[in-house]
Design an enzyme around this catalytic site. Structure first.
Site, short mmCIF file in Angstrom:
data_model
loop_
_atom_site.label_atom_id
_atom_site.label_comp_id
_atom_site.label_asym_id
_atom_site.label_seq_id
_atom_site.Cartn_x
_atom_site.Cartn_y
_atom_site.Cartn_z
N HIS A 14 0.86 -1.19 0.00
CA HIS A 14 0.00 0.00 0.00
C HIS A 14 0.89 1.23 0.00
CE1 HIS A 14 -4.17 1.62 1.22
NE2 HIS A 14 -3.42 2.67 0.90
N LEU A 15 0.84 1.96 -1.09
CA LEU A 15 1.63 3.17 -1.26
C LEU A 15 1.42 4.15 -0.11
CD1 LEU A 15 3.11 5.06 -3.53
CD2 LEU A 15 0.82 5.98 -3.78
N HIS A 16 2.50 4.75 0.35
CA HIS A 16 2.41 5.81 1.35
C HIS A 16 3.65 6.69 1.24
CE1 HIS A 16 4.36 2.29 3.17
NE2 HIS A 16 5.05 3.13 3.94
N GLN A 17 3.43 7.98 1.40
CA GLN A 17 4.52 8.95 1.33
C GLN A 17 4.86 9.46 2.73
OE1 GLN A 17 5.86 11.52 -1.81
NE2 GLN A 17 4.48 13.06 -0.97
#
Length: 183
Positions: free
Chosen positions: A140-143
Protein backbone atom coordinates in the site's frame (compact mmCIF):
# COMPACT_ATOMS: atom_id res chain seq x y z
CA UNK A 1 41.09 8.65 35.63
CA UNK A 2 38.33 7.20 37.77
CA UNK A 3 36.40 4.14 36.80
CA UNK A 4 32.66 4.74 36.09
CA UNK A 5 30.40 3.93 39.00
CA UNK A 6 28.88 0.50 38.69
CA UNK A 7 25.18 0.52 39.49
CA UNK A 8 22.96 -2.38 40.32
CA UNK A 9 19.98 -2.37 37.98
CA UNK A 10 17.40 -5.03 38.56
CA UNK A 11 16.79 -7.33 35.64
CA UNK A 12 19.95 -6.55 33.66
CA UNK A 13 22.43 -9.04 35.11
CA UNK A 14 25.77 -7.99 36.54
CA UNK A 15 26.15 -4.37 37.64
CA UNK A 16 27.87 -2.16 35.06
CA UNK A 17 28.27 1.53 34.18
CA UNK A 18 25.56 1.58 31.51
CA UNK A 19 22.13 3.11 31.92
CA UNK A 20 19.24 1.57 29.98
CA UNK A 21 16.34 3.18 28.20
CA UNK A 22 13.66 0.51 28.08
CA UNK A 23 11.34 0.71 25.06
CA UNK A 24 9.24 -2.48 25.22
CA UNK A 25 6.54 -0.92 23.00
CA UNK A 26 9.01 -1.20 20.07
CA UNK A 27 8.85 -5.00 20.26
CA UNK A 28 5.56 -4.99 18.33
CA UNK A 29 7.37 -3.30 15.42
CA UNK A 30 10.41 -5.57 15.65
CA UNK A 31 8.19 -8.67 15.62
CA UNK A 32 6.20 -7.36 12.67
CA UNK A 33 2.87 -7.18 14.49
CA UNK A 34 0.13 -5.56 12.40
CA UNK A 35 2.04 -6.20 9.19
CA UNK A 36 -0.07 -7.48 6.30
CA UNK A 37 -0.16 -11.23 5.79
CA UNK A 38 -0.45 -10.84 2.02
CA UNK A 39 -0.63 -8.28 -0.77
CA UNK A 40 -4.39 -7.67 -0.88
CA UNK A 41 -6.43 -5.05 0.98
CA UNK A 42 -8.12 -7.79 3.02
CA UNK A 43 -4.80 -9.32 4.11
CA UNK A 44 -4.43 -7.11 7.18
CA UNK A 45 -3.25 -3.93 5.46
CA UNK A 46 -3.07 -1.28 8.20
CA UNK A 47 -3.47 1.52 5.63
CA UNK A 48 -6.82 0.01 4.65
CA UNK A 49 -7.85 -0.53 8.30
CA UNK A 50 -6.88 2.91 9.66
CA UNK A 51 -9.57 4.85 7.73
CA UNK A 52 -12.25 2.64 9.35
CA UNK A 53 -11.25 4.06 12.76
CA UNK A 54 -12.12 7.45 14.16
CA UNK A 55 -9.39 10.04 13.67
CA UNK A 56 -8.03 9.93 17.24
CA UNK A 57 -7.85 6.14 17.39
CA UNK A 58 -6.34 5.85 13.91
CA UNK A 59 -3.99 8.83 14.46
CA UNK A 60 -5.44 10.45 11.34
CA UNK A 61 -4.59 14.13 11.06
CA UNK A 62 -6.64 14.91 7.95
CA UNK A 63 -8.95 13.05 5.57
CA UNK A 64 -9.49 13.98 1.97
CA UNK A 65 -11.73 12.44 -0.68
CA UNK A 66 -9.04 10.12 -2.11
CA UNK A 67 -6.26 10.12 0.52
CA UNK A 68 -5.48 10.87 4.14
CA UNK A 69 -2.60 12.04 6.36
CA UNK A 70 -1.77 9.90 9.39
CA UNK A 71 0.91 9.85 12.06
CA UNK A 72 3.41 7.06 11.74
CA UNK A 73 2.94 4.61 14.61
CA UNK A 74 6.71 3.95 14.54
CA UNK A 75 8.07 7.43 13.77
CA UNK A 76 11.60 8.40 12.74
CA UNK A 77 10.99 11.77 14.42
CA UNK A 78 8.20 13.42 16.38
CA UNK A 79 5.46 14.50 13.96
CA UNK A 80 6.37 11.90 11.30
CA UNK A 81 3.34 11.78 8.98
CA UNK A 82 2.40 9.51 6.10
CA UNK A 83 0.09 10.43 3.26
CA UNK A 84 -1.82 7.41 1.93
CA UNK A 85 -4.42 6.93 -0.76
CA UNK A 86 -7.56 5.22 0.48
CA UNK A 87 -7.37 2.82 -2.45
CA UNK A 88 -5.04 -0.15 -1.97
CA UNK A 89 -2.33 0.36 -4.62
CA UNK A 90 1.37 -0.41 -4.35
CA UNK A 91 2.95 1.78 -7.02
CA UNK A 92 2.83 5.51 -7.67
CA UNK A 93 2.09 4.87 -11.35
CA UNK A 94 -1.14 3.08 -10.34
CA UNK A 95 -2.67 6.22 -8.83
CA UNK A 96 -5.49 7.90 -10.70
CA UNK A 97 -5.05 11.61 -11.45
CA UNK A 98 -7.36 12.72 -8.62
CA UNK A 99 -5.46 10.52 -6.14
CA UNK A 100 -2.10 11.88 -7.31
CA UNK A 101 -3.30 15.45 -6.90
CA UNK A 102 -4.70 14.81 -3.43
CA UNK A 103 -1.56 12.99 -2.23
CA UNK A 104 0.45 16.01 -3.41
CA UNK A 105 -1.92 18.52 -1.74
CA UNK A 106 -1.98 16.62 1.54
CA UNK A 107 1.83 16.43 1.46
CA UNK A 108 2.04 20.19 0.87
CA UNK A 109 -0.43 20.89 3.70
CA UNK A 110 1.44 18.47 5.98
CA UNK A 111 4.57 20.58 5.53
CA UNK A 112 2.65 23.75 6.38
CA UNK A 113 1.02 22.20 9.47
CA UNK A 114 4.27 20.72 10.75
CA UNK A 115 6.11 24.03 10.33
CA UNK A 116 3.37 25.81 12.27
CA UNK A 117 2.99 23.12 14.95
CA UNK A 118 6.63 22.28 15.57
CA UNK A 119 8.88 24.86 13.96
CA UNK A 120 10.56 22.19 11.83
CA UNK A 121 13.73 23.46 10.12
CA UNK A 122 13.49 21.01 7.22
CA UNK A 123 11.88 17.79 6.02
CA UNK A 124 12.54 14.42 4.50
CA UNK A 125 9.71 13.66 2.06
CA UNK A 126 9.50 10.53 -0.02
CA UNK A 127 8.23 7.08 -0.89
CA UNK A 128 9.91 3.70 -0.63
CA UNK A 129 8.39 1.75 -3.51
CA UNK A 130 8.93 -1.98 -3.04
CA UNK A 131 10.43 -4.02 -0.24
CA UNK A 132 13.95 -3.78 -1.69
CA UNK A 133 13.62 0.02 -1.60
CA UNK A 134 12.90 -0.07 2.13
CA UNK A 135 9.09 -0.10 2.21
CA UNK A 136 7.94 -1.69 5.45
CA UNK A 137 4.49 -2.15 3.94
CA UNK A 138 5.10 -2.35 0.19
CA UNK A 139 1.56 -3.40 -0.79
CA UNK A 140 0.00 0.00 0.00
CA UNK A 141 1.63 3.17 -1.26
CA UNK A 142 2.41 5.81 1.35
CA UNK A 143 4.52 8.95 1.33
CA UNK A 144 6.58 9.88 4.38
CA UNK A 145 6.77 13.47 5.65
CA UNK A 146 9.43 13.60 8.37
CA UNK A 147 10.11 16.91 10.14
CA UNK A 148 13.76 17.68 10.93
CA UNK A 149 15.51 20.13 13.24
CA UNK A 150 19.13 21.21 13.48
CA UNK A 151 20.86 18.75 15.82
CA UNK A 152 18.01 16.22 15.83
CA UNK A 153 20.38 13.43 14.87
CA UNK A 154 22.26 12.71 18.05
CA UNK A 155 23.84 9.65 19.61
CA UNK A 156 20.56 7.98 20.60
CA UNK A 157 19.53 6.62 17.18
CA UNK A 158 23.12 6.06 16.06
CA UNK A 159 24.67 4.42 19.12
CA UNK A 160 21.63 3.49 21.17
CA UNK A 161 19.38 2.53 18.24
CA UNK A 162 16.64 4.39 20.10
CA UNK A 163 14.54 7.38 19.09
CA UNK A 164 13.51 9.82 21.77
CA UNK A 165 10.01 11.22 21.18
CA UNK A 166 8.96 14.09 23.44
CA UNK A 167 5.20 13.60 23.40
CA UNK A 168 2.51 10.96 23.05
CA UNK A 169 1.28 10.26 19.52
CA UNK A 170 -2.31 11.27 20.36
CA UNK A 171 -1.09 14.64 21.64
CA UNK A 172 1.09 15.13 18.55
CA UNK A 173 -1.86 14.23 16.29
CA UNK A 174 -4.06 16.87 17.93
CA UNK A 175 -1.42 19.60 17.73
CA UNK A 176 -0.81 18.94 14.02
CA UNK A 177 -4.54 18.68 13.27
CA UNK A 178 -5.09 22.04 15.01
CA UNK A 179 -2.29 23.58 12.91
CA UNK A 180 -3.65 22.18 9.63
CA UNK A 181 -4.15 24.96 7.05
CA UNK A 182 -7.65 25.74 5.87
CA UNK A 183 -8.50 23.90 2.67
Amino acid sequence: MTEPKREEQFGVGDPDAFQRLWTPHRMAYIKGESKPTGLGPDDGCPFCEIPKMDDEEGLIVRRGEHAYAVLNLYPYNSGHLMVCPFRHVSDYTELETAETVEVALLTKRSLTALRKASGAHGFNVGMNLGTVAGAGIAAHLHQHVVPRWGGDTNFMPIIGQTRVLPQLLRDTRQIIADAWPLD
